[in-house]
Design an enzyme around this catalytic site. Sequence first.
Site, short mmCIF file in Angstrom:
data_model
loop_
_atom_site.label_atom_id
_atom_site.label_comp_id
_atom_site.label_asym_id
_atom_site.label_seq_id
_atom_site.Cartn_x
_atom_site.Cartn_y
_atom_site.Cartn_z
N ASN A 51 9.40 4.01 3.55
CA ASN A 51 9.19 3.42 4.59
C ASN A 51 10.60 2.77 5.06
O ASN A 51 11.41 2.27 4.29
CB ASN A 51 8.45 2.54 4.94
CG ASN A 51 6.94 3.19 4.75
OD1 ASN A 51 6.44 3.39 3.96
ND2 ASN A 51 6.25 3.28 5.96
N ARG A 93 0.69 -1.24 0.04
CA ARG A 93 -0.01 0.07 0.12
C ARG A 93 0.79 1.23 -0.10
O ARG A 93 0.91 2.14 -1.03
CB ARG A 93 -1.02 -0.11 1.32
CG ARG A 93 -2.07 1.04 1.26
CD ARG A 93 -1.64 2.36 1.78
NE ARG A 93 -0.93 2.32 3.05
CZ ARG A 93 -0.49 3.57 3.55
NH1 ARG A 93 -0.10 4.54 2.74
NH2 ARG A 93 0.05 3.12 4.65
N CYS A 153 4.22 9.05 0.58
CA CYS A 153 2.98 9.51 0.41
C CYS A 153 2.93 10.75 -0.64
O CYS A 153 3.85 11.63 -0.87
CB CYS A 153 2.44 10.51 1.55
SG CYS A 153 0.77 10.97 1.29
N HIS A 179 9.16 6.54 8.38
CA HIS A 179 9.74 6.63 6.89
C HIS A 179 11.27 7.02 7.00
O HIS A 179 11.47 7.51 8.07
CB HIS A 179 8.99 7.76 6.04
CG HIS A 179 7.60 7.24 5.51
ND1 HIS A 179 7.66 6.91 4.23
CD2 HIS A 179 6.49 7.15 6.19
CE1 HIS A 179 6.21 6.43 3.99
NE2 HIS A 179 5.63 6.64 5.29
P1 HMG Z 1 -12.39 14.88 -2.56
O1 HMG Z 1 -12.04 15.27 -4.06
O2 HMG Z 1 -12.17 16.16 -1.54
O3 HMG Z 1 -13.74 14.15 -2.42
O4 HMG Z 1 -11.13 13.95 -2.02
P2 HMG Z 1 -15.03 13.93 -3.07
O5 HMG Z 1 -15.82 13.49 -2.26
O6 HMG Z 1 -15.30 15.31 -3.63
O7 HMG Z 1 -14.59 13.23 -4.42
C1 HMG Z 1 -14.01 13.42 -5.53
C2 HMG Z 1 -14.33 12.25 -6.40
O8 HMG Z 1 -13.50 11.06 -6.05
C3 HMG Z 1 -15.60 11.94 -6.81
O9 HMG Z 1 -15.94 11.37 -8.01
C4 HMG Z 1 -15.85 10.70 -5.56
O10 HMG Z 1 -17.00 9.98 -6.11
C5 HMG Z 1 -14.54 10.18 -5.86
P3 HMG Z 1 -16.37 12.26 -9.10
O11 HMG Z 1 -17.69 12.66 -8.68
O12 HMG Z 1 -15.53 13.57 -9.20
O13 HMG Z 1 -16.48 11.36 -10.51
N1 HMG Z 1 -14.32 9.41 -4.58
C6 HMG Z 1 -14.00 8.04 -4.24
N2 HMG Z 1 -13.78 7.13 -5.23
C7 HMG Z 1 -13.42 5.74 -5.01
N3 HMG Z 1 -13.44 5.54 -3.50
C8 HMG Z 1 -13.32 6.50 -2.72
C9 HMG Z 1 -13.75 7.83 -3.06
N4 HMG Z 1 -14.19 8.89 -2.51
C10 HMG Z 1 -14.18 9.98 -3.27
N5 HMG Z 1 -13.18 6.26 -1.46
C11 HMG Z 1 -10.56 11.92 -0.91
C12 HMG Z 1 -11.30 13.50 -0.81
C13 HMG Z 1 -10.37 11.62 0.92
C14 HMG Z 1 -11.51 11.20 -1.38
C15 HMG Z 1 -9.18 12.12 -1.55
O14 HMG Z 1 -8.62 13.34 -0.95
C16 HMG Z 1 -8.10 10.93 -1.12
O15 HMG Z 1 -8.86 9.89 -1.74
N6 HMG Z 1 -7.44 11.07 -0.74
C17 HMG Z 1 -6.32 10.01 -0.50
C18 HMG Z 1 -4.82 10.39 -0.55
C19 HMG Z 1 -4.06 9.22 -0.13
O16 HMG Z 1 -4.56 8.05 -0.35
N7 HMG Z 1 -2.75 9.70 0.34
C20 HMG Z 1 -1.91 8.60 0.90
C21 HMG Z 1 -2.36 7.79 2.07
S1 HMG Z 1 -1.79 8.50 3.62
C22 HMG Z 1 -0.32 8.08 3.99
O17 HMG Z 1 0.26 7.64 3.22
C23 HMG Z 1 0.31 7.85 5.23
C24 HMG Z 1 0.60 6.90 6.04
O18 HMG Z 1 1.47 6.09 5.37
C25 HMG Z 1 0.97 7.14 7.53
C26 HMG Z 1 2.14 8.22 7.41
O19 HMG Z 1 3.29 7.69 6.69
O20 HMG Z 1 2.27 8.89 7.89
C27 HMG Z 1 -1.01 6.21 6.26
MG MG Z 2 3.44 5.90 5.37
#
Ligand code: HMG
Ligand code: MG
Length: 298
Positions: A250, A16, A241, A210
């Site tokens: 990581n 992931r 990220c 990380h």
């Molecule tokens: P948004 O644009 O504000 O949300 O995104 P929205 O509700 O307006 O949705 C936009 C579009 O995405 C829409 O489609 C939704 O249907 C679709 P449209 O109407 O334009 O065709 N949508 C989805 N589609 C499929 N699955 C879903 C989903 N949600 C909305 N779940 C949102 C808000 C949270 C969705 C967006 O910002 C997002 O997905 N962000 C994810 C970012 C990410 O994955 N970052 C990496 C993970 S975190 C990380 O790595 C840190 C970690 O490792 C710990 C660390 O290291 O600290 C965990």
């Molecule tokens: Mg991470």
Amino acid sequence: MNAMPSQVRIVEVGARDGLQNEKTIIPTATKIELIDRLSATGLRTIEATSFVSPKWVPQLADASEVFRRITKKPGVSYPVLVPNLQGYERAREVGATQIAIFTAASEAFNRKNINASIDESIERFVPVLERARADRVKVRGYVSTVLGCPYQGEVPVGDVVRVAKRLHELGCYEISLGDTIGIGTPGNARAMLRAVAGEVPIAALAVHFHDTRGQALANILTCLEEGVTVVDSSVSGAGGCPYAKGATGNVASEDVVYMLEGMGIATGIDLPALIETGLWLSAQLGRATSSRVARASV
Ligand code: HMG
Ligand code: MG
């Protein structure tokens, strides 16, 4: 200082955290093979994929297919990342029984990563947690940027404590504290962990480093001294990220397992098999592994 634990559970996040940050899209079959290979190494927790918006993270747009097609080994958990109810529904549709929700201690990072303030993101999780409770789905919580933020700089420890405590109160069985950009050192890692452990039981805390600045193993060791027994890591050191400027891989799982086993701390992981999987992955990604232990083995 506590005595060192006799065992540690590794949460493998390479499929992931690793693959979400690749510049090219990795074929679905490669993702499935990676997880199946990891399942054969003795790992008990393998984060499989992420049901976030494919518009935001196209690298994991095939989450449903990956989750459906991996071989689920008995005794191994395959949690998946979920940002909202839509993600929860997608994950449940393919049979996920463990999820992870994620927010941050920094407002600026949260806005870039999930387009929400910290409080808004937590409000968004409330219905997810309600559904999860009713469905008996286990929920892990991530708090990112616990030792610094690429956009706002310093992150007050009080903000980390507040967010971790809230996620725990809402029902997350475990809170993973993420040094998203690998900026911490053992001194502030210890201070942050102690502060959080004042409000959340240490048994419910995990650490997620990380390794941008080569501090991750030292930070992990410090956190083990404080009583942590769950460590996130990524095979071959993949990870990062896409919404955290400057975040690199990581800490490599191979290096963590080597250190722990060398100290007599059991992980249940077959290190040669893990090294082989990491070398296989780096060949698929077309670059050298960042695991020092793997590099020394060839
Ligand atoms: P948004 O644009 O504000 O949300 O995104 P929205 O509700 O307006 O949705 C936009 C579009 O995405 C829409 O489609 C939704 O249907 C679709 P449209 O109407 O334009 O065709 N949508 C989805 N589609 C499929 N699955 C879903 C989903 N949600 C909305 N779940 C949102 C808000 C949270 C969705 C967006 O910002 C997002 O997905 N962000 C994810 C970012 C990410 O994955 N970052 C990496 C993970 S975190 C990380 O790595 C840190 C970690 O490792 C710990 C660390 O290291 O600290 C965990
Ligand atoms: Mg991470």
